[in-house]
Write an enzyme that holds these catalytic residues in place. Structure first.
Site, PDB file in Angstrom:
ATOM      1  N   ASP A  22       0.869  -1.195   0.000  1.00 54.13           N
ATOM      2  CA  ASP A  22       0.000   0.000   0.000  1.00 54.13           C
ATOM      3  C   ASP A  22       0.899   1.236   0.000  1.00 54.13           C
ATOM      4  OD1 ASP A  22      -3.168   0.749   1.257  1.00 54.13           O
ATOM      5  OD2 ASP A  22      -1.612   2.260   0.978  1.00 54.13           O
ATOM      6  N   ASP A 130      -3.582   2.294  -5.435  1.00 54.82           N
ATOM      7  CA  ASP A 130      -2.288   2.283  -4.724  1.00 54.82           C
ATOM      8  C   ASP A 130      -2.084   1.031  -3.874  1.00 54.82           C
ATOM      9  OD1 ASP A 130      -3.769   2.757  -2.349  1.00 54.82           O
ATOM     10  OD2 ASP A 130      -2.154   4.017  -1.568  1.00 54.82           O
ATOM     11  N   GLU A 131      -2.818  -0.024  -4.172  1.00 55.48           N
ATOM     12  CA  GLU A 131      -2.803  -1.169  -3.269  1.00 55.48           C
ATOM     13  C   GLU A 131      -2.939  -2.485  -4.041  1.00 55.48           C
ATOM     14  OE1 GLU A 131      -6.139  -0.777  -0.626  1.00 55.48           O
ATOM     15  OE2 GLU A 131      -5.804  -2.769   0.206  1.00 55.48           O
TER      16      GLU A 131
HETATM   17  N1  DCP Z   1      -8.374   8.707  -1.604  1.00 59.01           N
HETATM   18  C1  DCP Z   1      -9.366   9.661  -1.834  1.00 59.01           C
HETATM   19  N2  DCP Z   1     -10.362   9.853  -0.905  1.00 59.01           N
HETATM   20  C2  DCP Z   1     -10.378   9.128   0.237  1.00 59.01           C
HETATM   21  C3  DCP Z   1      -9.382   8.155   0.486  1.00 59.01           C
HETATM   22  C4  DCP Z   1      -8.388   7.979  -0.472  1.00 59.01           C
HETATM   23  O1  DCP Z   1      -9.362  10.318  -2.879  1.00 59.01           O
HETATM   24  N3  DCP Z   1     -11.347   9.331   1.135  1.00 59.01           N
HETATM   25  C5  DCP Z   1      -7.288   8.561  -2.598  1.00 59.01           C
HETATM   26  C6  DCP Z   1      -6.099   9.417  -2.195  1.00 59.01           C
HETATM   27  C7  DCP Z   1      -5.097   8.470  -1.668  1.00 59.01           C
HETATM   28  C8  DCP Z   1      -5.399   7.191  -2.430  1.00 59.01           C
HETATM   29  O2  DCP Z   1      -6.804   7.222  -2.663  1.00 59.01           O
HETATM   30  O3  DCP Z   1      -3.767   8.927  -1.855  1.00 59.01           O
HETATM   31  C9  DCP Z   1      -5.001   5.923  -1.690  1.00 59.01           C
HETATM   32  O4  DCP Z   1      -5.775   5.780  -0.510  1.00 59.01           O
HETATM   33  P1  DCP Z   1      -5.170   5.257   0.841  1.00 59.01           P
HETATM   34  O5  DCP Z   1      -6.306   4.959   1.728  1.00 59.01           O
HETATM   35  O6  DCP Z   1      -4.174   4.169   0.603  1.00 59.01           O
HETATM   36  O7  DCP Z   1      -4.452   6.531   1.447  1.00 59.01           O
HETATM   37  P2  DCP Z   1      -3.015   7.119   1.189  1.00 59.01           P
HETATM   38  O8  DCP Z   1      -2.220   6.280   0.246  1.00 59.01           O
HETATM   39  O9  DCP Z   1      -3.158   8.527   0.794  1.00 59.01           O
HETATM   40  O10 DCP Z   1      -2.366   7.111   2.621  1.00 59.01           O
HETATM   41  P3  DCP Z   1      -1.777   5.864   3.434  1.00 59.01           P
HETATM   42  O11 DCP Z   1      -0.330   6.182   3.619  1.00 59.01           O
HETATM   43  O12 DCP Z   1      -2.533   5.875   4.707  1.00 59.01           O
HETATM   44  O13 DCP Z   1      -2.005   4.630   2.621  1.00 59.01           O
HETATM   45 MG    MG Z   2      -2.068   4.192   0.506  1.00 60.32          MG
END
Ligand code: DCP
Ligand code: MG
Length: 416
Positions: A22, A130-131
């Protein structure tokens, strides 16, 4: 299946090695890749923070920005209260950098990461932009799994330039919790005999498949952690939650037998691209659509997909989404036709100001060329697509709180 019991010939649970990747604050990390000055700074990616705009939401925040209480799905006003814009307050050391969502760019970065993962795993299940899960059973062994996971992280970092957290465990559910355990830049390996101990203190709300409502119900039953869930009475859980209760009980015990399976075939393939603001230069719009048409046709060819429907999406200010599609008599794989049809459909919008365009082929067919025309009617991708687009265009959803997420998810489907 009871602990220890297994079908003859079936691999023991501990024989599987599942890796979950992730990316860390993914959209923010992508922005940092093209704007290295943002490294180490609080970065917020979202919509609606420009002067005069009032509605919008945070898509993600860098870990530095999270320190100020900014988080995904937060209303942009609340984010600005916690962390003002550097653009507005250049001398304020507690201000951050806000950037708009550029999903096409993030999709490209995400695809580059996935390409590496396909090289490193025997099977890969993409979950989101991203996962992903990888089955790496035949690629590594428990005593060197740590080094393998580090290699995965390093390759992504070196070749794509974005940070990832990785978890390794004998099952998908534990691997996901492991990748999340030490974010950002995490690397956590949970060996088979450590699973129960690792899971025990984890909050039930963090167990995969438990949403806020079910978490509350479990807490009412005195079940606060995965450890509590693992030692609860499975019959009581089944009484209360049906088969799902049994699944969750097993998950809390690390008994998640789901294989790492690739996702099914996509229903459509599309690419879209936004202009900086809106453009009145229709020649530019035409050129952009031609580029996208070529990219989509190329993608379809590479995936051995034939298509029966070719469509365009045109977004005009403020957020009006228009889709037009044409269905052909039979499935084709013909880049020239995608170009002709999309340019033709685009004609209707000549003279309009355009902020975004997209090209999509749908009604996909993955059968052999000889059979293609027989199976062409299998699914009506058009109806699906139309619903999605209307959902975005007719409501103000794209601009409401959480809208960025929906926006992302809808486009994500296209790329699965
Ligand atoms: N995303 C979004 N709205 C949300 C949650 C996520 O647009 N409510 C988008 C932005 C993030 C991406 O999806 O960058 C990936 O979601 P993640 O939950 O994996 O969050 P992040 O990668 O940003 O942070 P983490 O380091 O917690 O994985
Ligand atoms: Mg993420």
């Amino acid at each position: 299946m009871v602990d220890g019991e297994r079908l003859p010939g079936a691999p023991a649970r501990e024989e599987r090695i599942v890796l979950h990747v992730d990316m860390d604050c993914f959209y923010a990390s992508c922005e940092r890749r093209r704007e290295p000055e943002l490294r180490g700074e609080p970065v917020v990616v979202g919509m609606g923070y420009e002067p005069g705009e009032t509605v919008g939401a945070v898509a993600t925040a860098s870990y530095e920005a999270r320190e100020y209480g900014v988080e995904s799905a937060q209303a942009i006003g609340a984010a600005l209260d916690n962390l003002p814009r550097k653009a507005d307050e250049p001398d304020n050391p507690d201000a951050g950098y806000y950037r708009p969502v550029d999903l096409d760019f993030y999709q490209d970065v995400g695809s580059s990461v996935k390409e590496i993962l396909y090289e490193l795993g025997d099977t890969v299940r993409e979950v989101s932009i991203d996962e992903a899960y990888l089955d790496v059973t035949d690629r590594t062994a428990w005593d060197v799994a740590d080094g393998f996971a580090r290699h995965v992280k390093q390759r992504i970092h070196r070749e794509v330039g974005v940070p990832a957290s990785v978890g390794v465990a004998p099952d998908m559910s534990t691997a996901k919790l492991a990748s999340d355990y030490d974010k950002p830049d995490g690397l956590v390996v949970v060996e088979p005999d450590e699973v129960r101990e690792f899971l025990a203190p984890i909050d039930v709300a963090d167990v995969h498949g438990i949403g806020p409502v079910r978490a509350r119900e479990l807490r009412e039953m005195g079940i606060e952690t995965a450890g509590d869930l693992a030692s609860a009475d499975p019959y009581e859980l089944t009484d209360r939650f049906g088969d799902r209760g049994r699944d969750l009980y097993r998950r809390a015990r690390g008994e998640d037998n789901r294989p790492v399976e690739p996702r099914g075939k996509p229903k459509s393939l599309s690419r879209e691209s936004a202009f900086d603001g809106a453009t009145d230069d229709f020649e530019r719009v035409r050129e952009q659509v031609a580029t996208l048409a070529e990219a989509v046709a190329d993608r379809a060819t590479r995936k051995d997909a034939f298509y029966r429907t070719i469509g365009v999406k045109v977004v005009t200010p403020p957020f009006d989404v228009h889709t037009r599609a044409e269905s052909l008599p039979g499935p084709v794989d013909d880049a020239g036709l995608v170009d002709d049809v999309t340019q033709d459909l685009l004609g209707e919008f000549a003279g309009e100001s355009v902020r975004k365009v997209g090209v999509r082929v749908s009604n996909l067919d993955f059968s052999e060329r000889e059979q293609a025309s027989l199976d062409g009617f299998e699914s009506d991708g058009d109806a699906d697509d139309g619903r999605t687009e209307r959902g975005r265009g007719d409501s103000t959803g794209g601009r409401e709180r959480g809208g960025t997420q929906r926006d992302g998810q809808i486009s994500l489907d296209d790329f699965e």
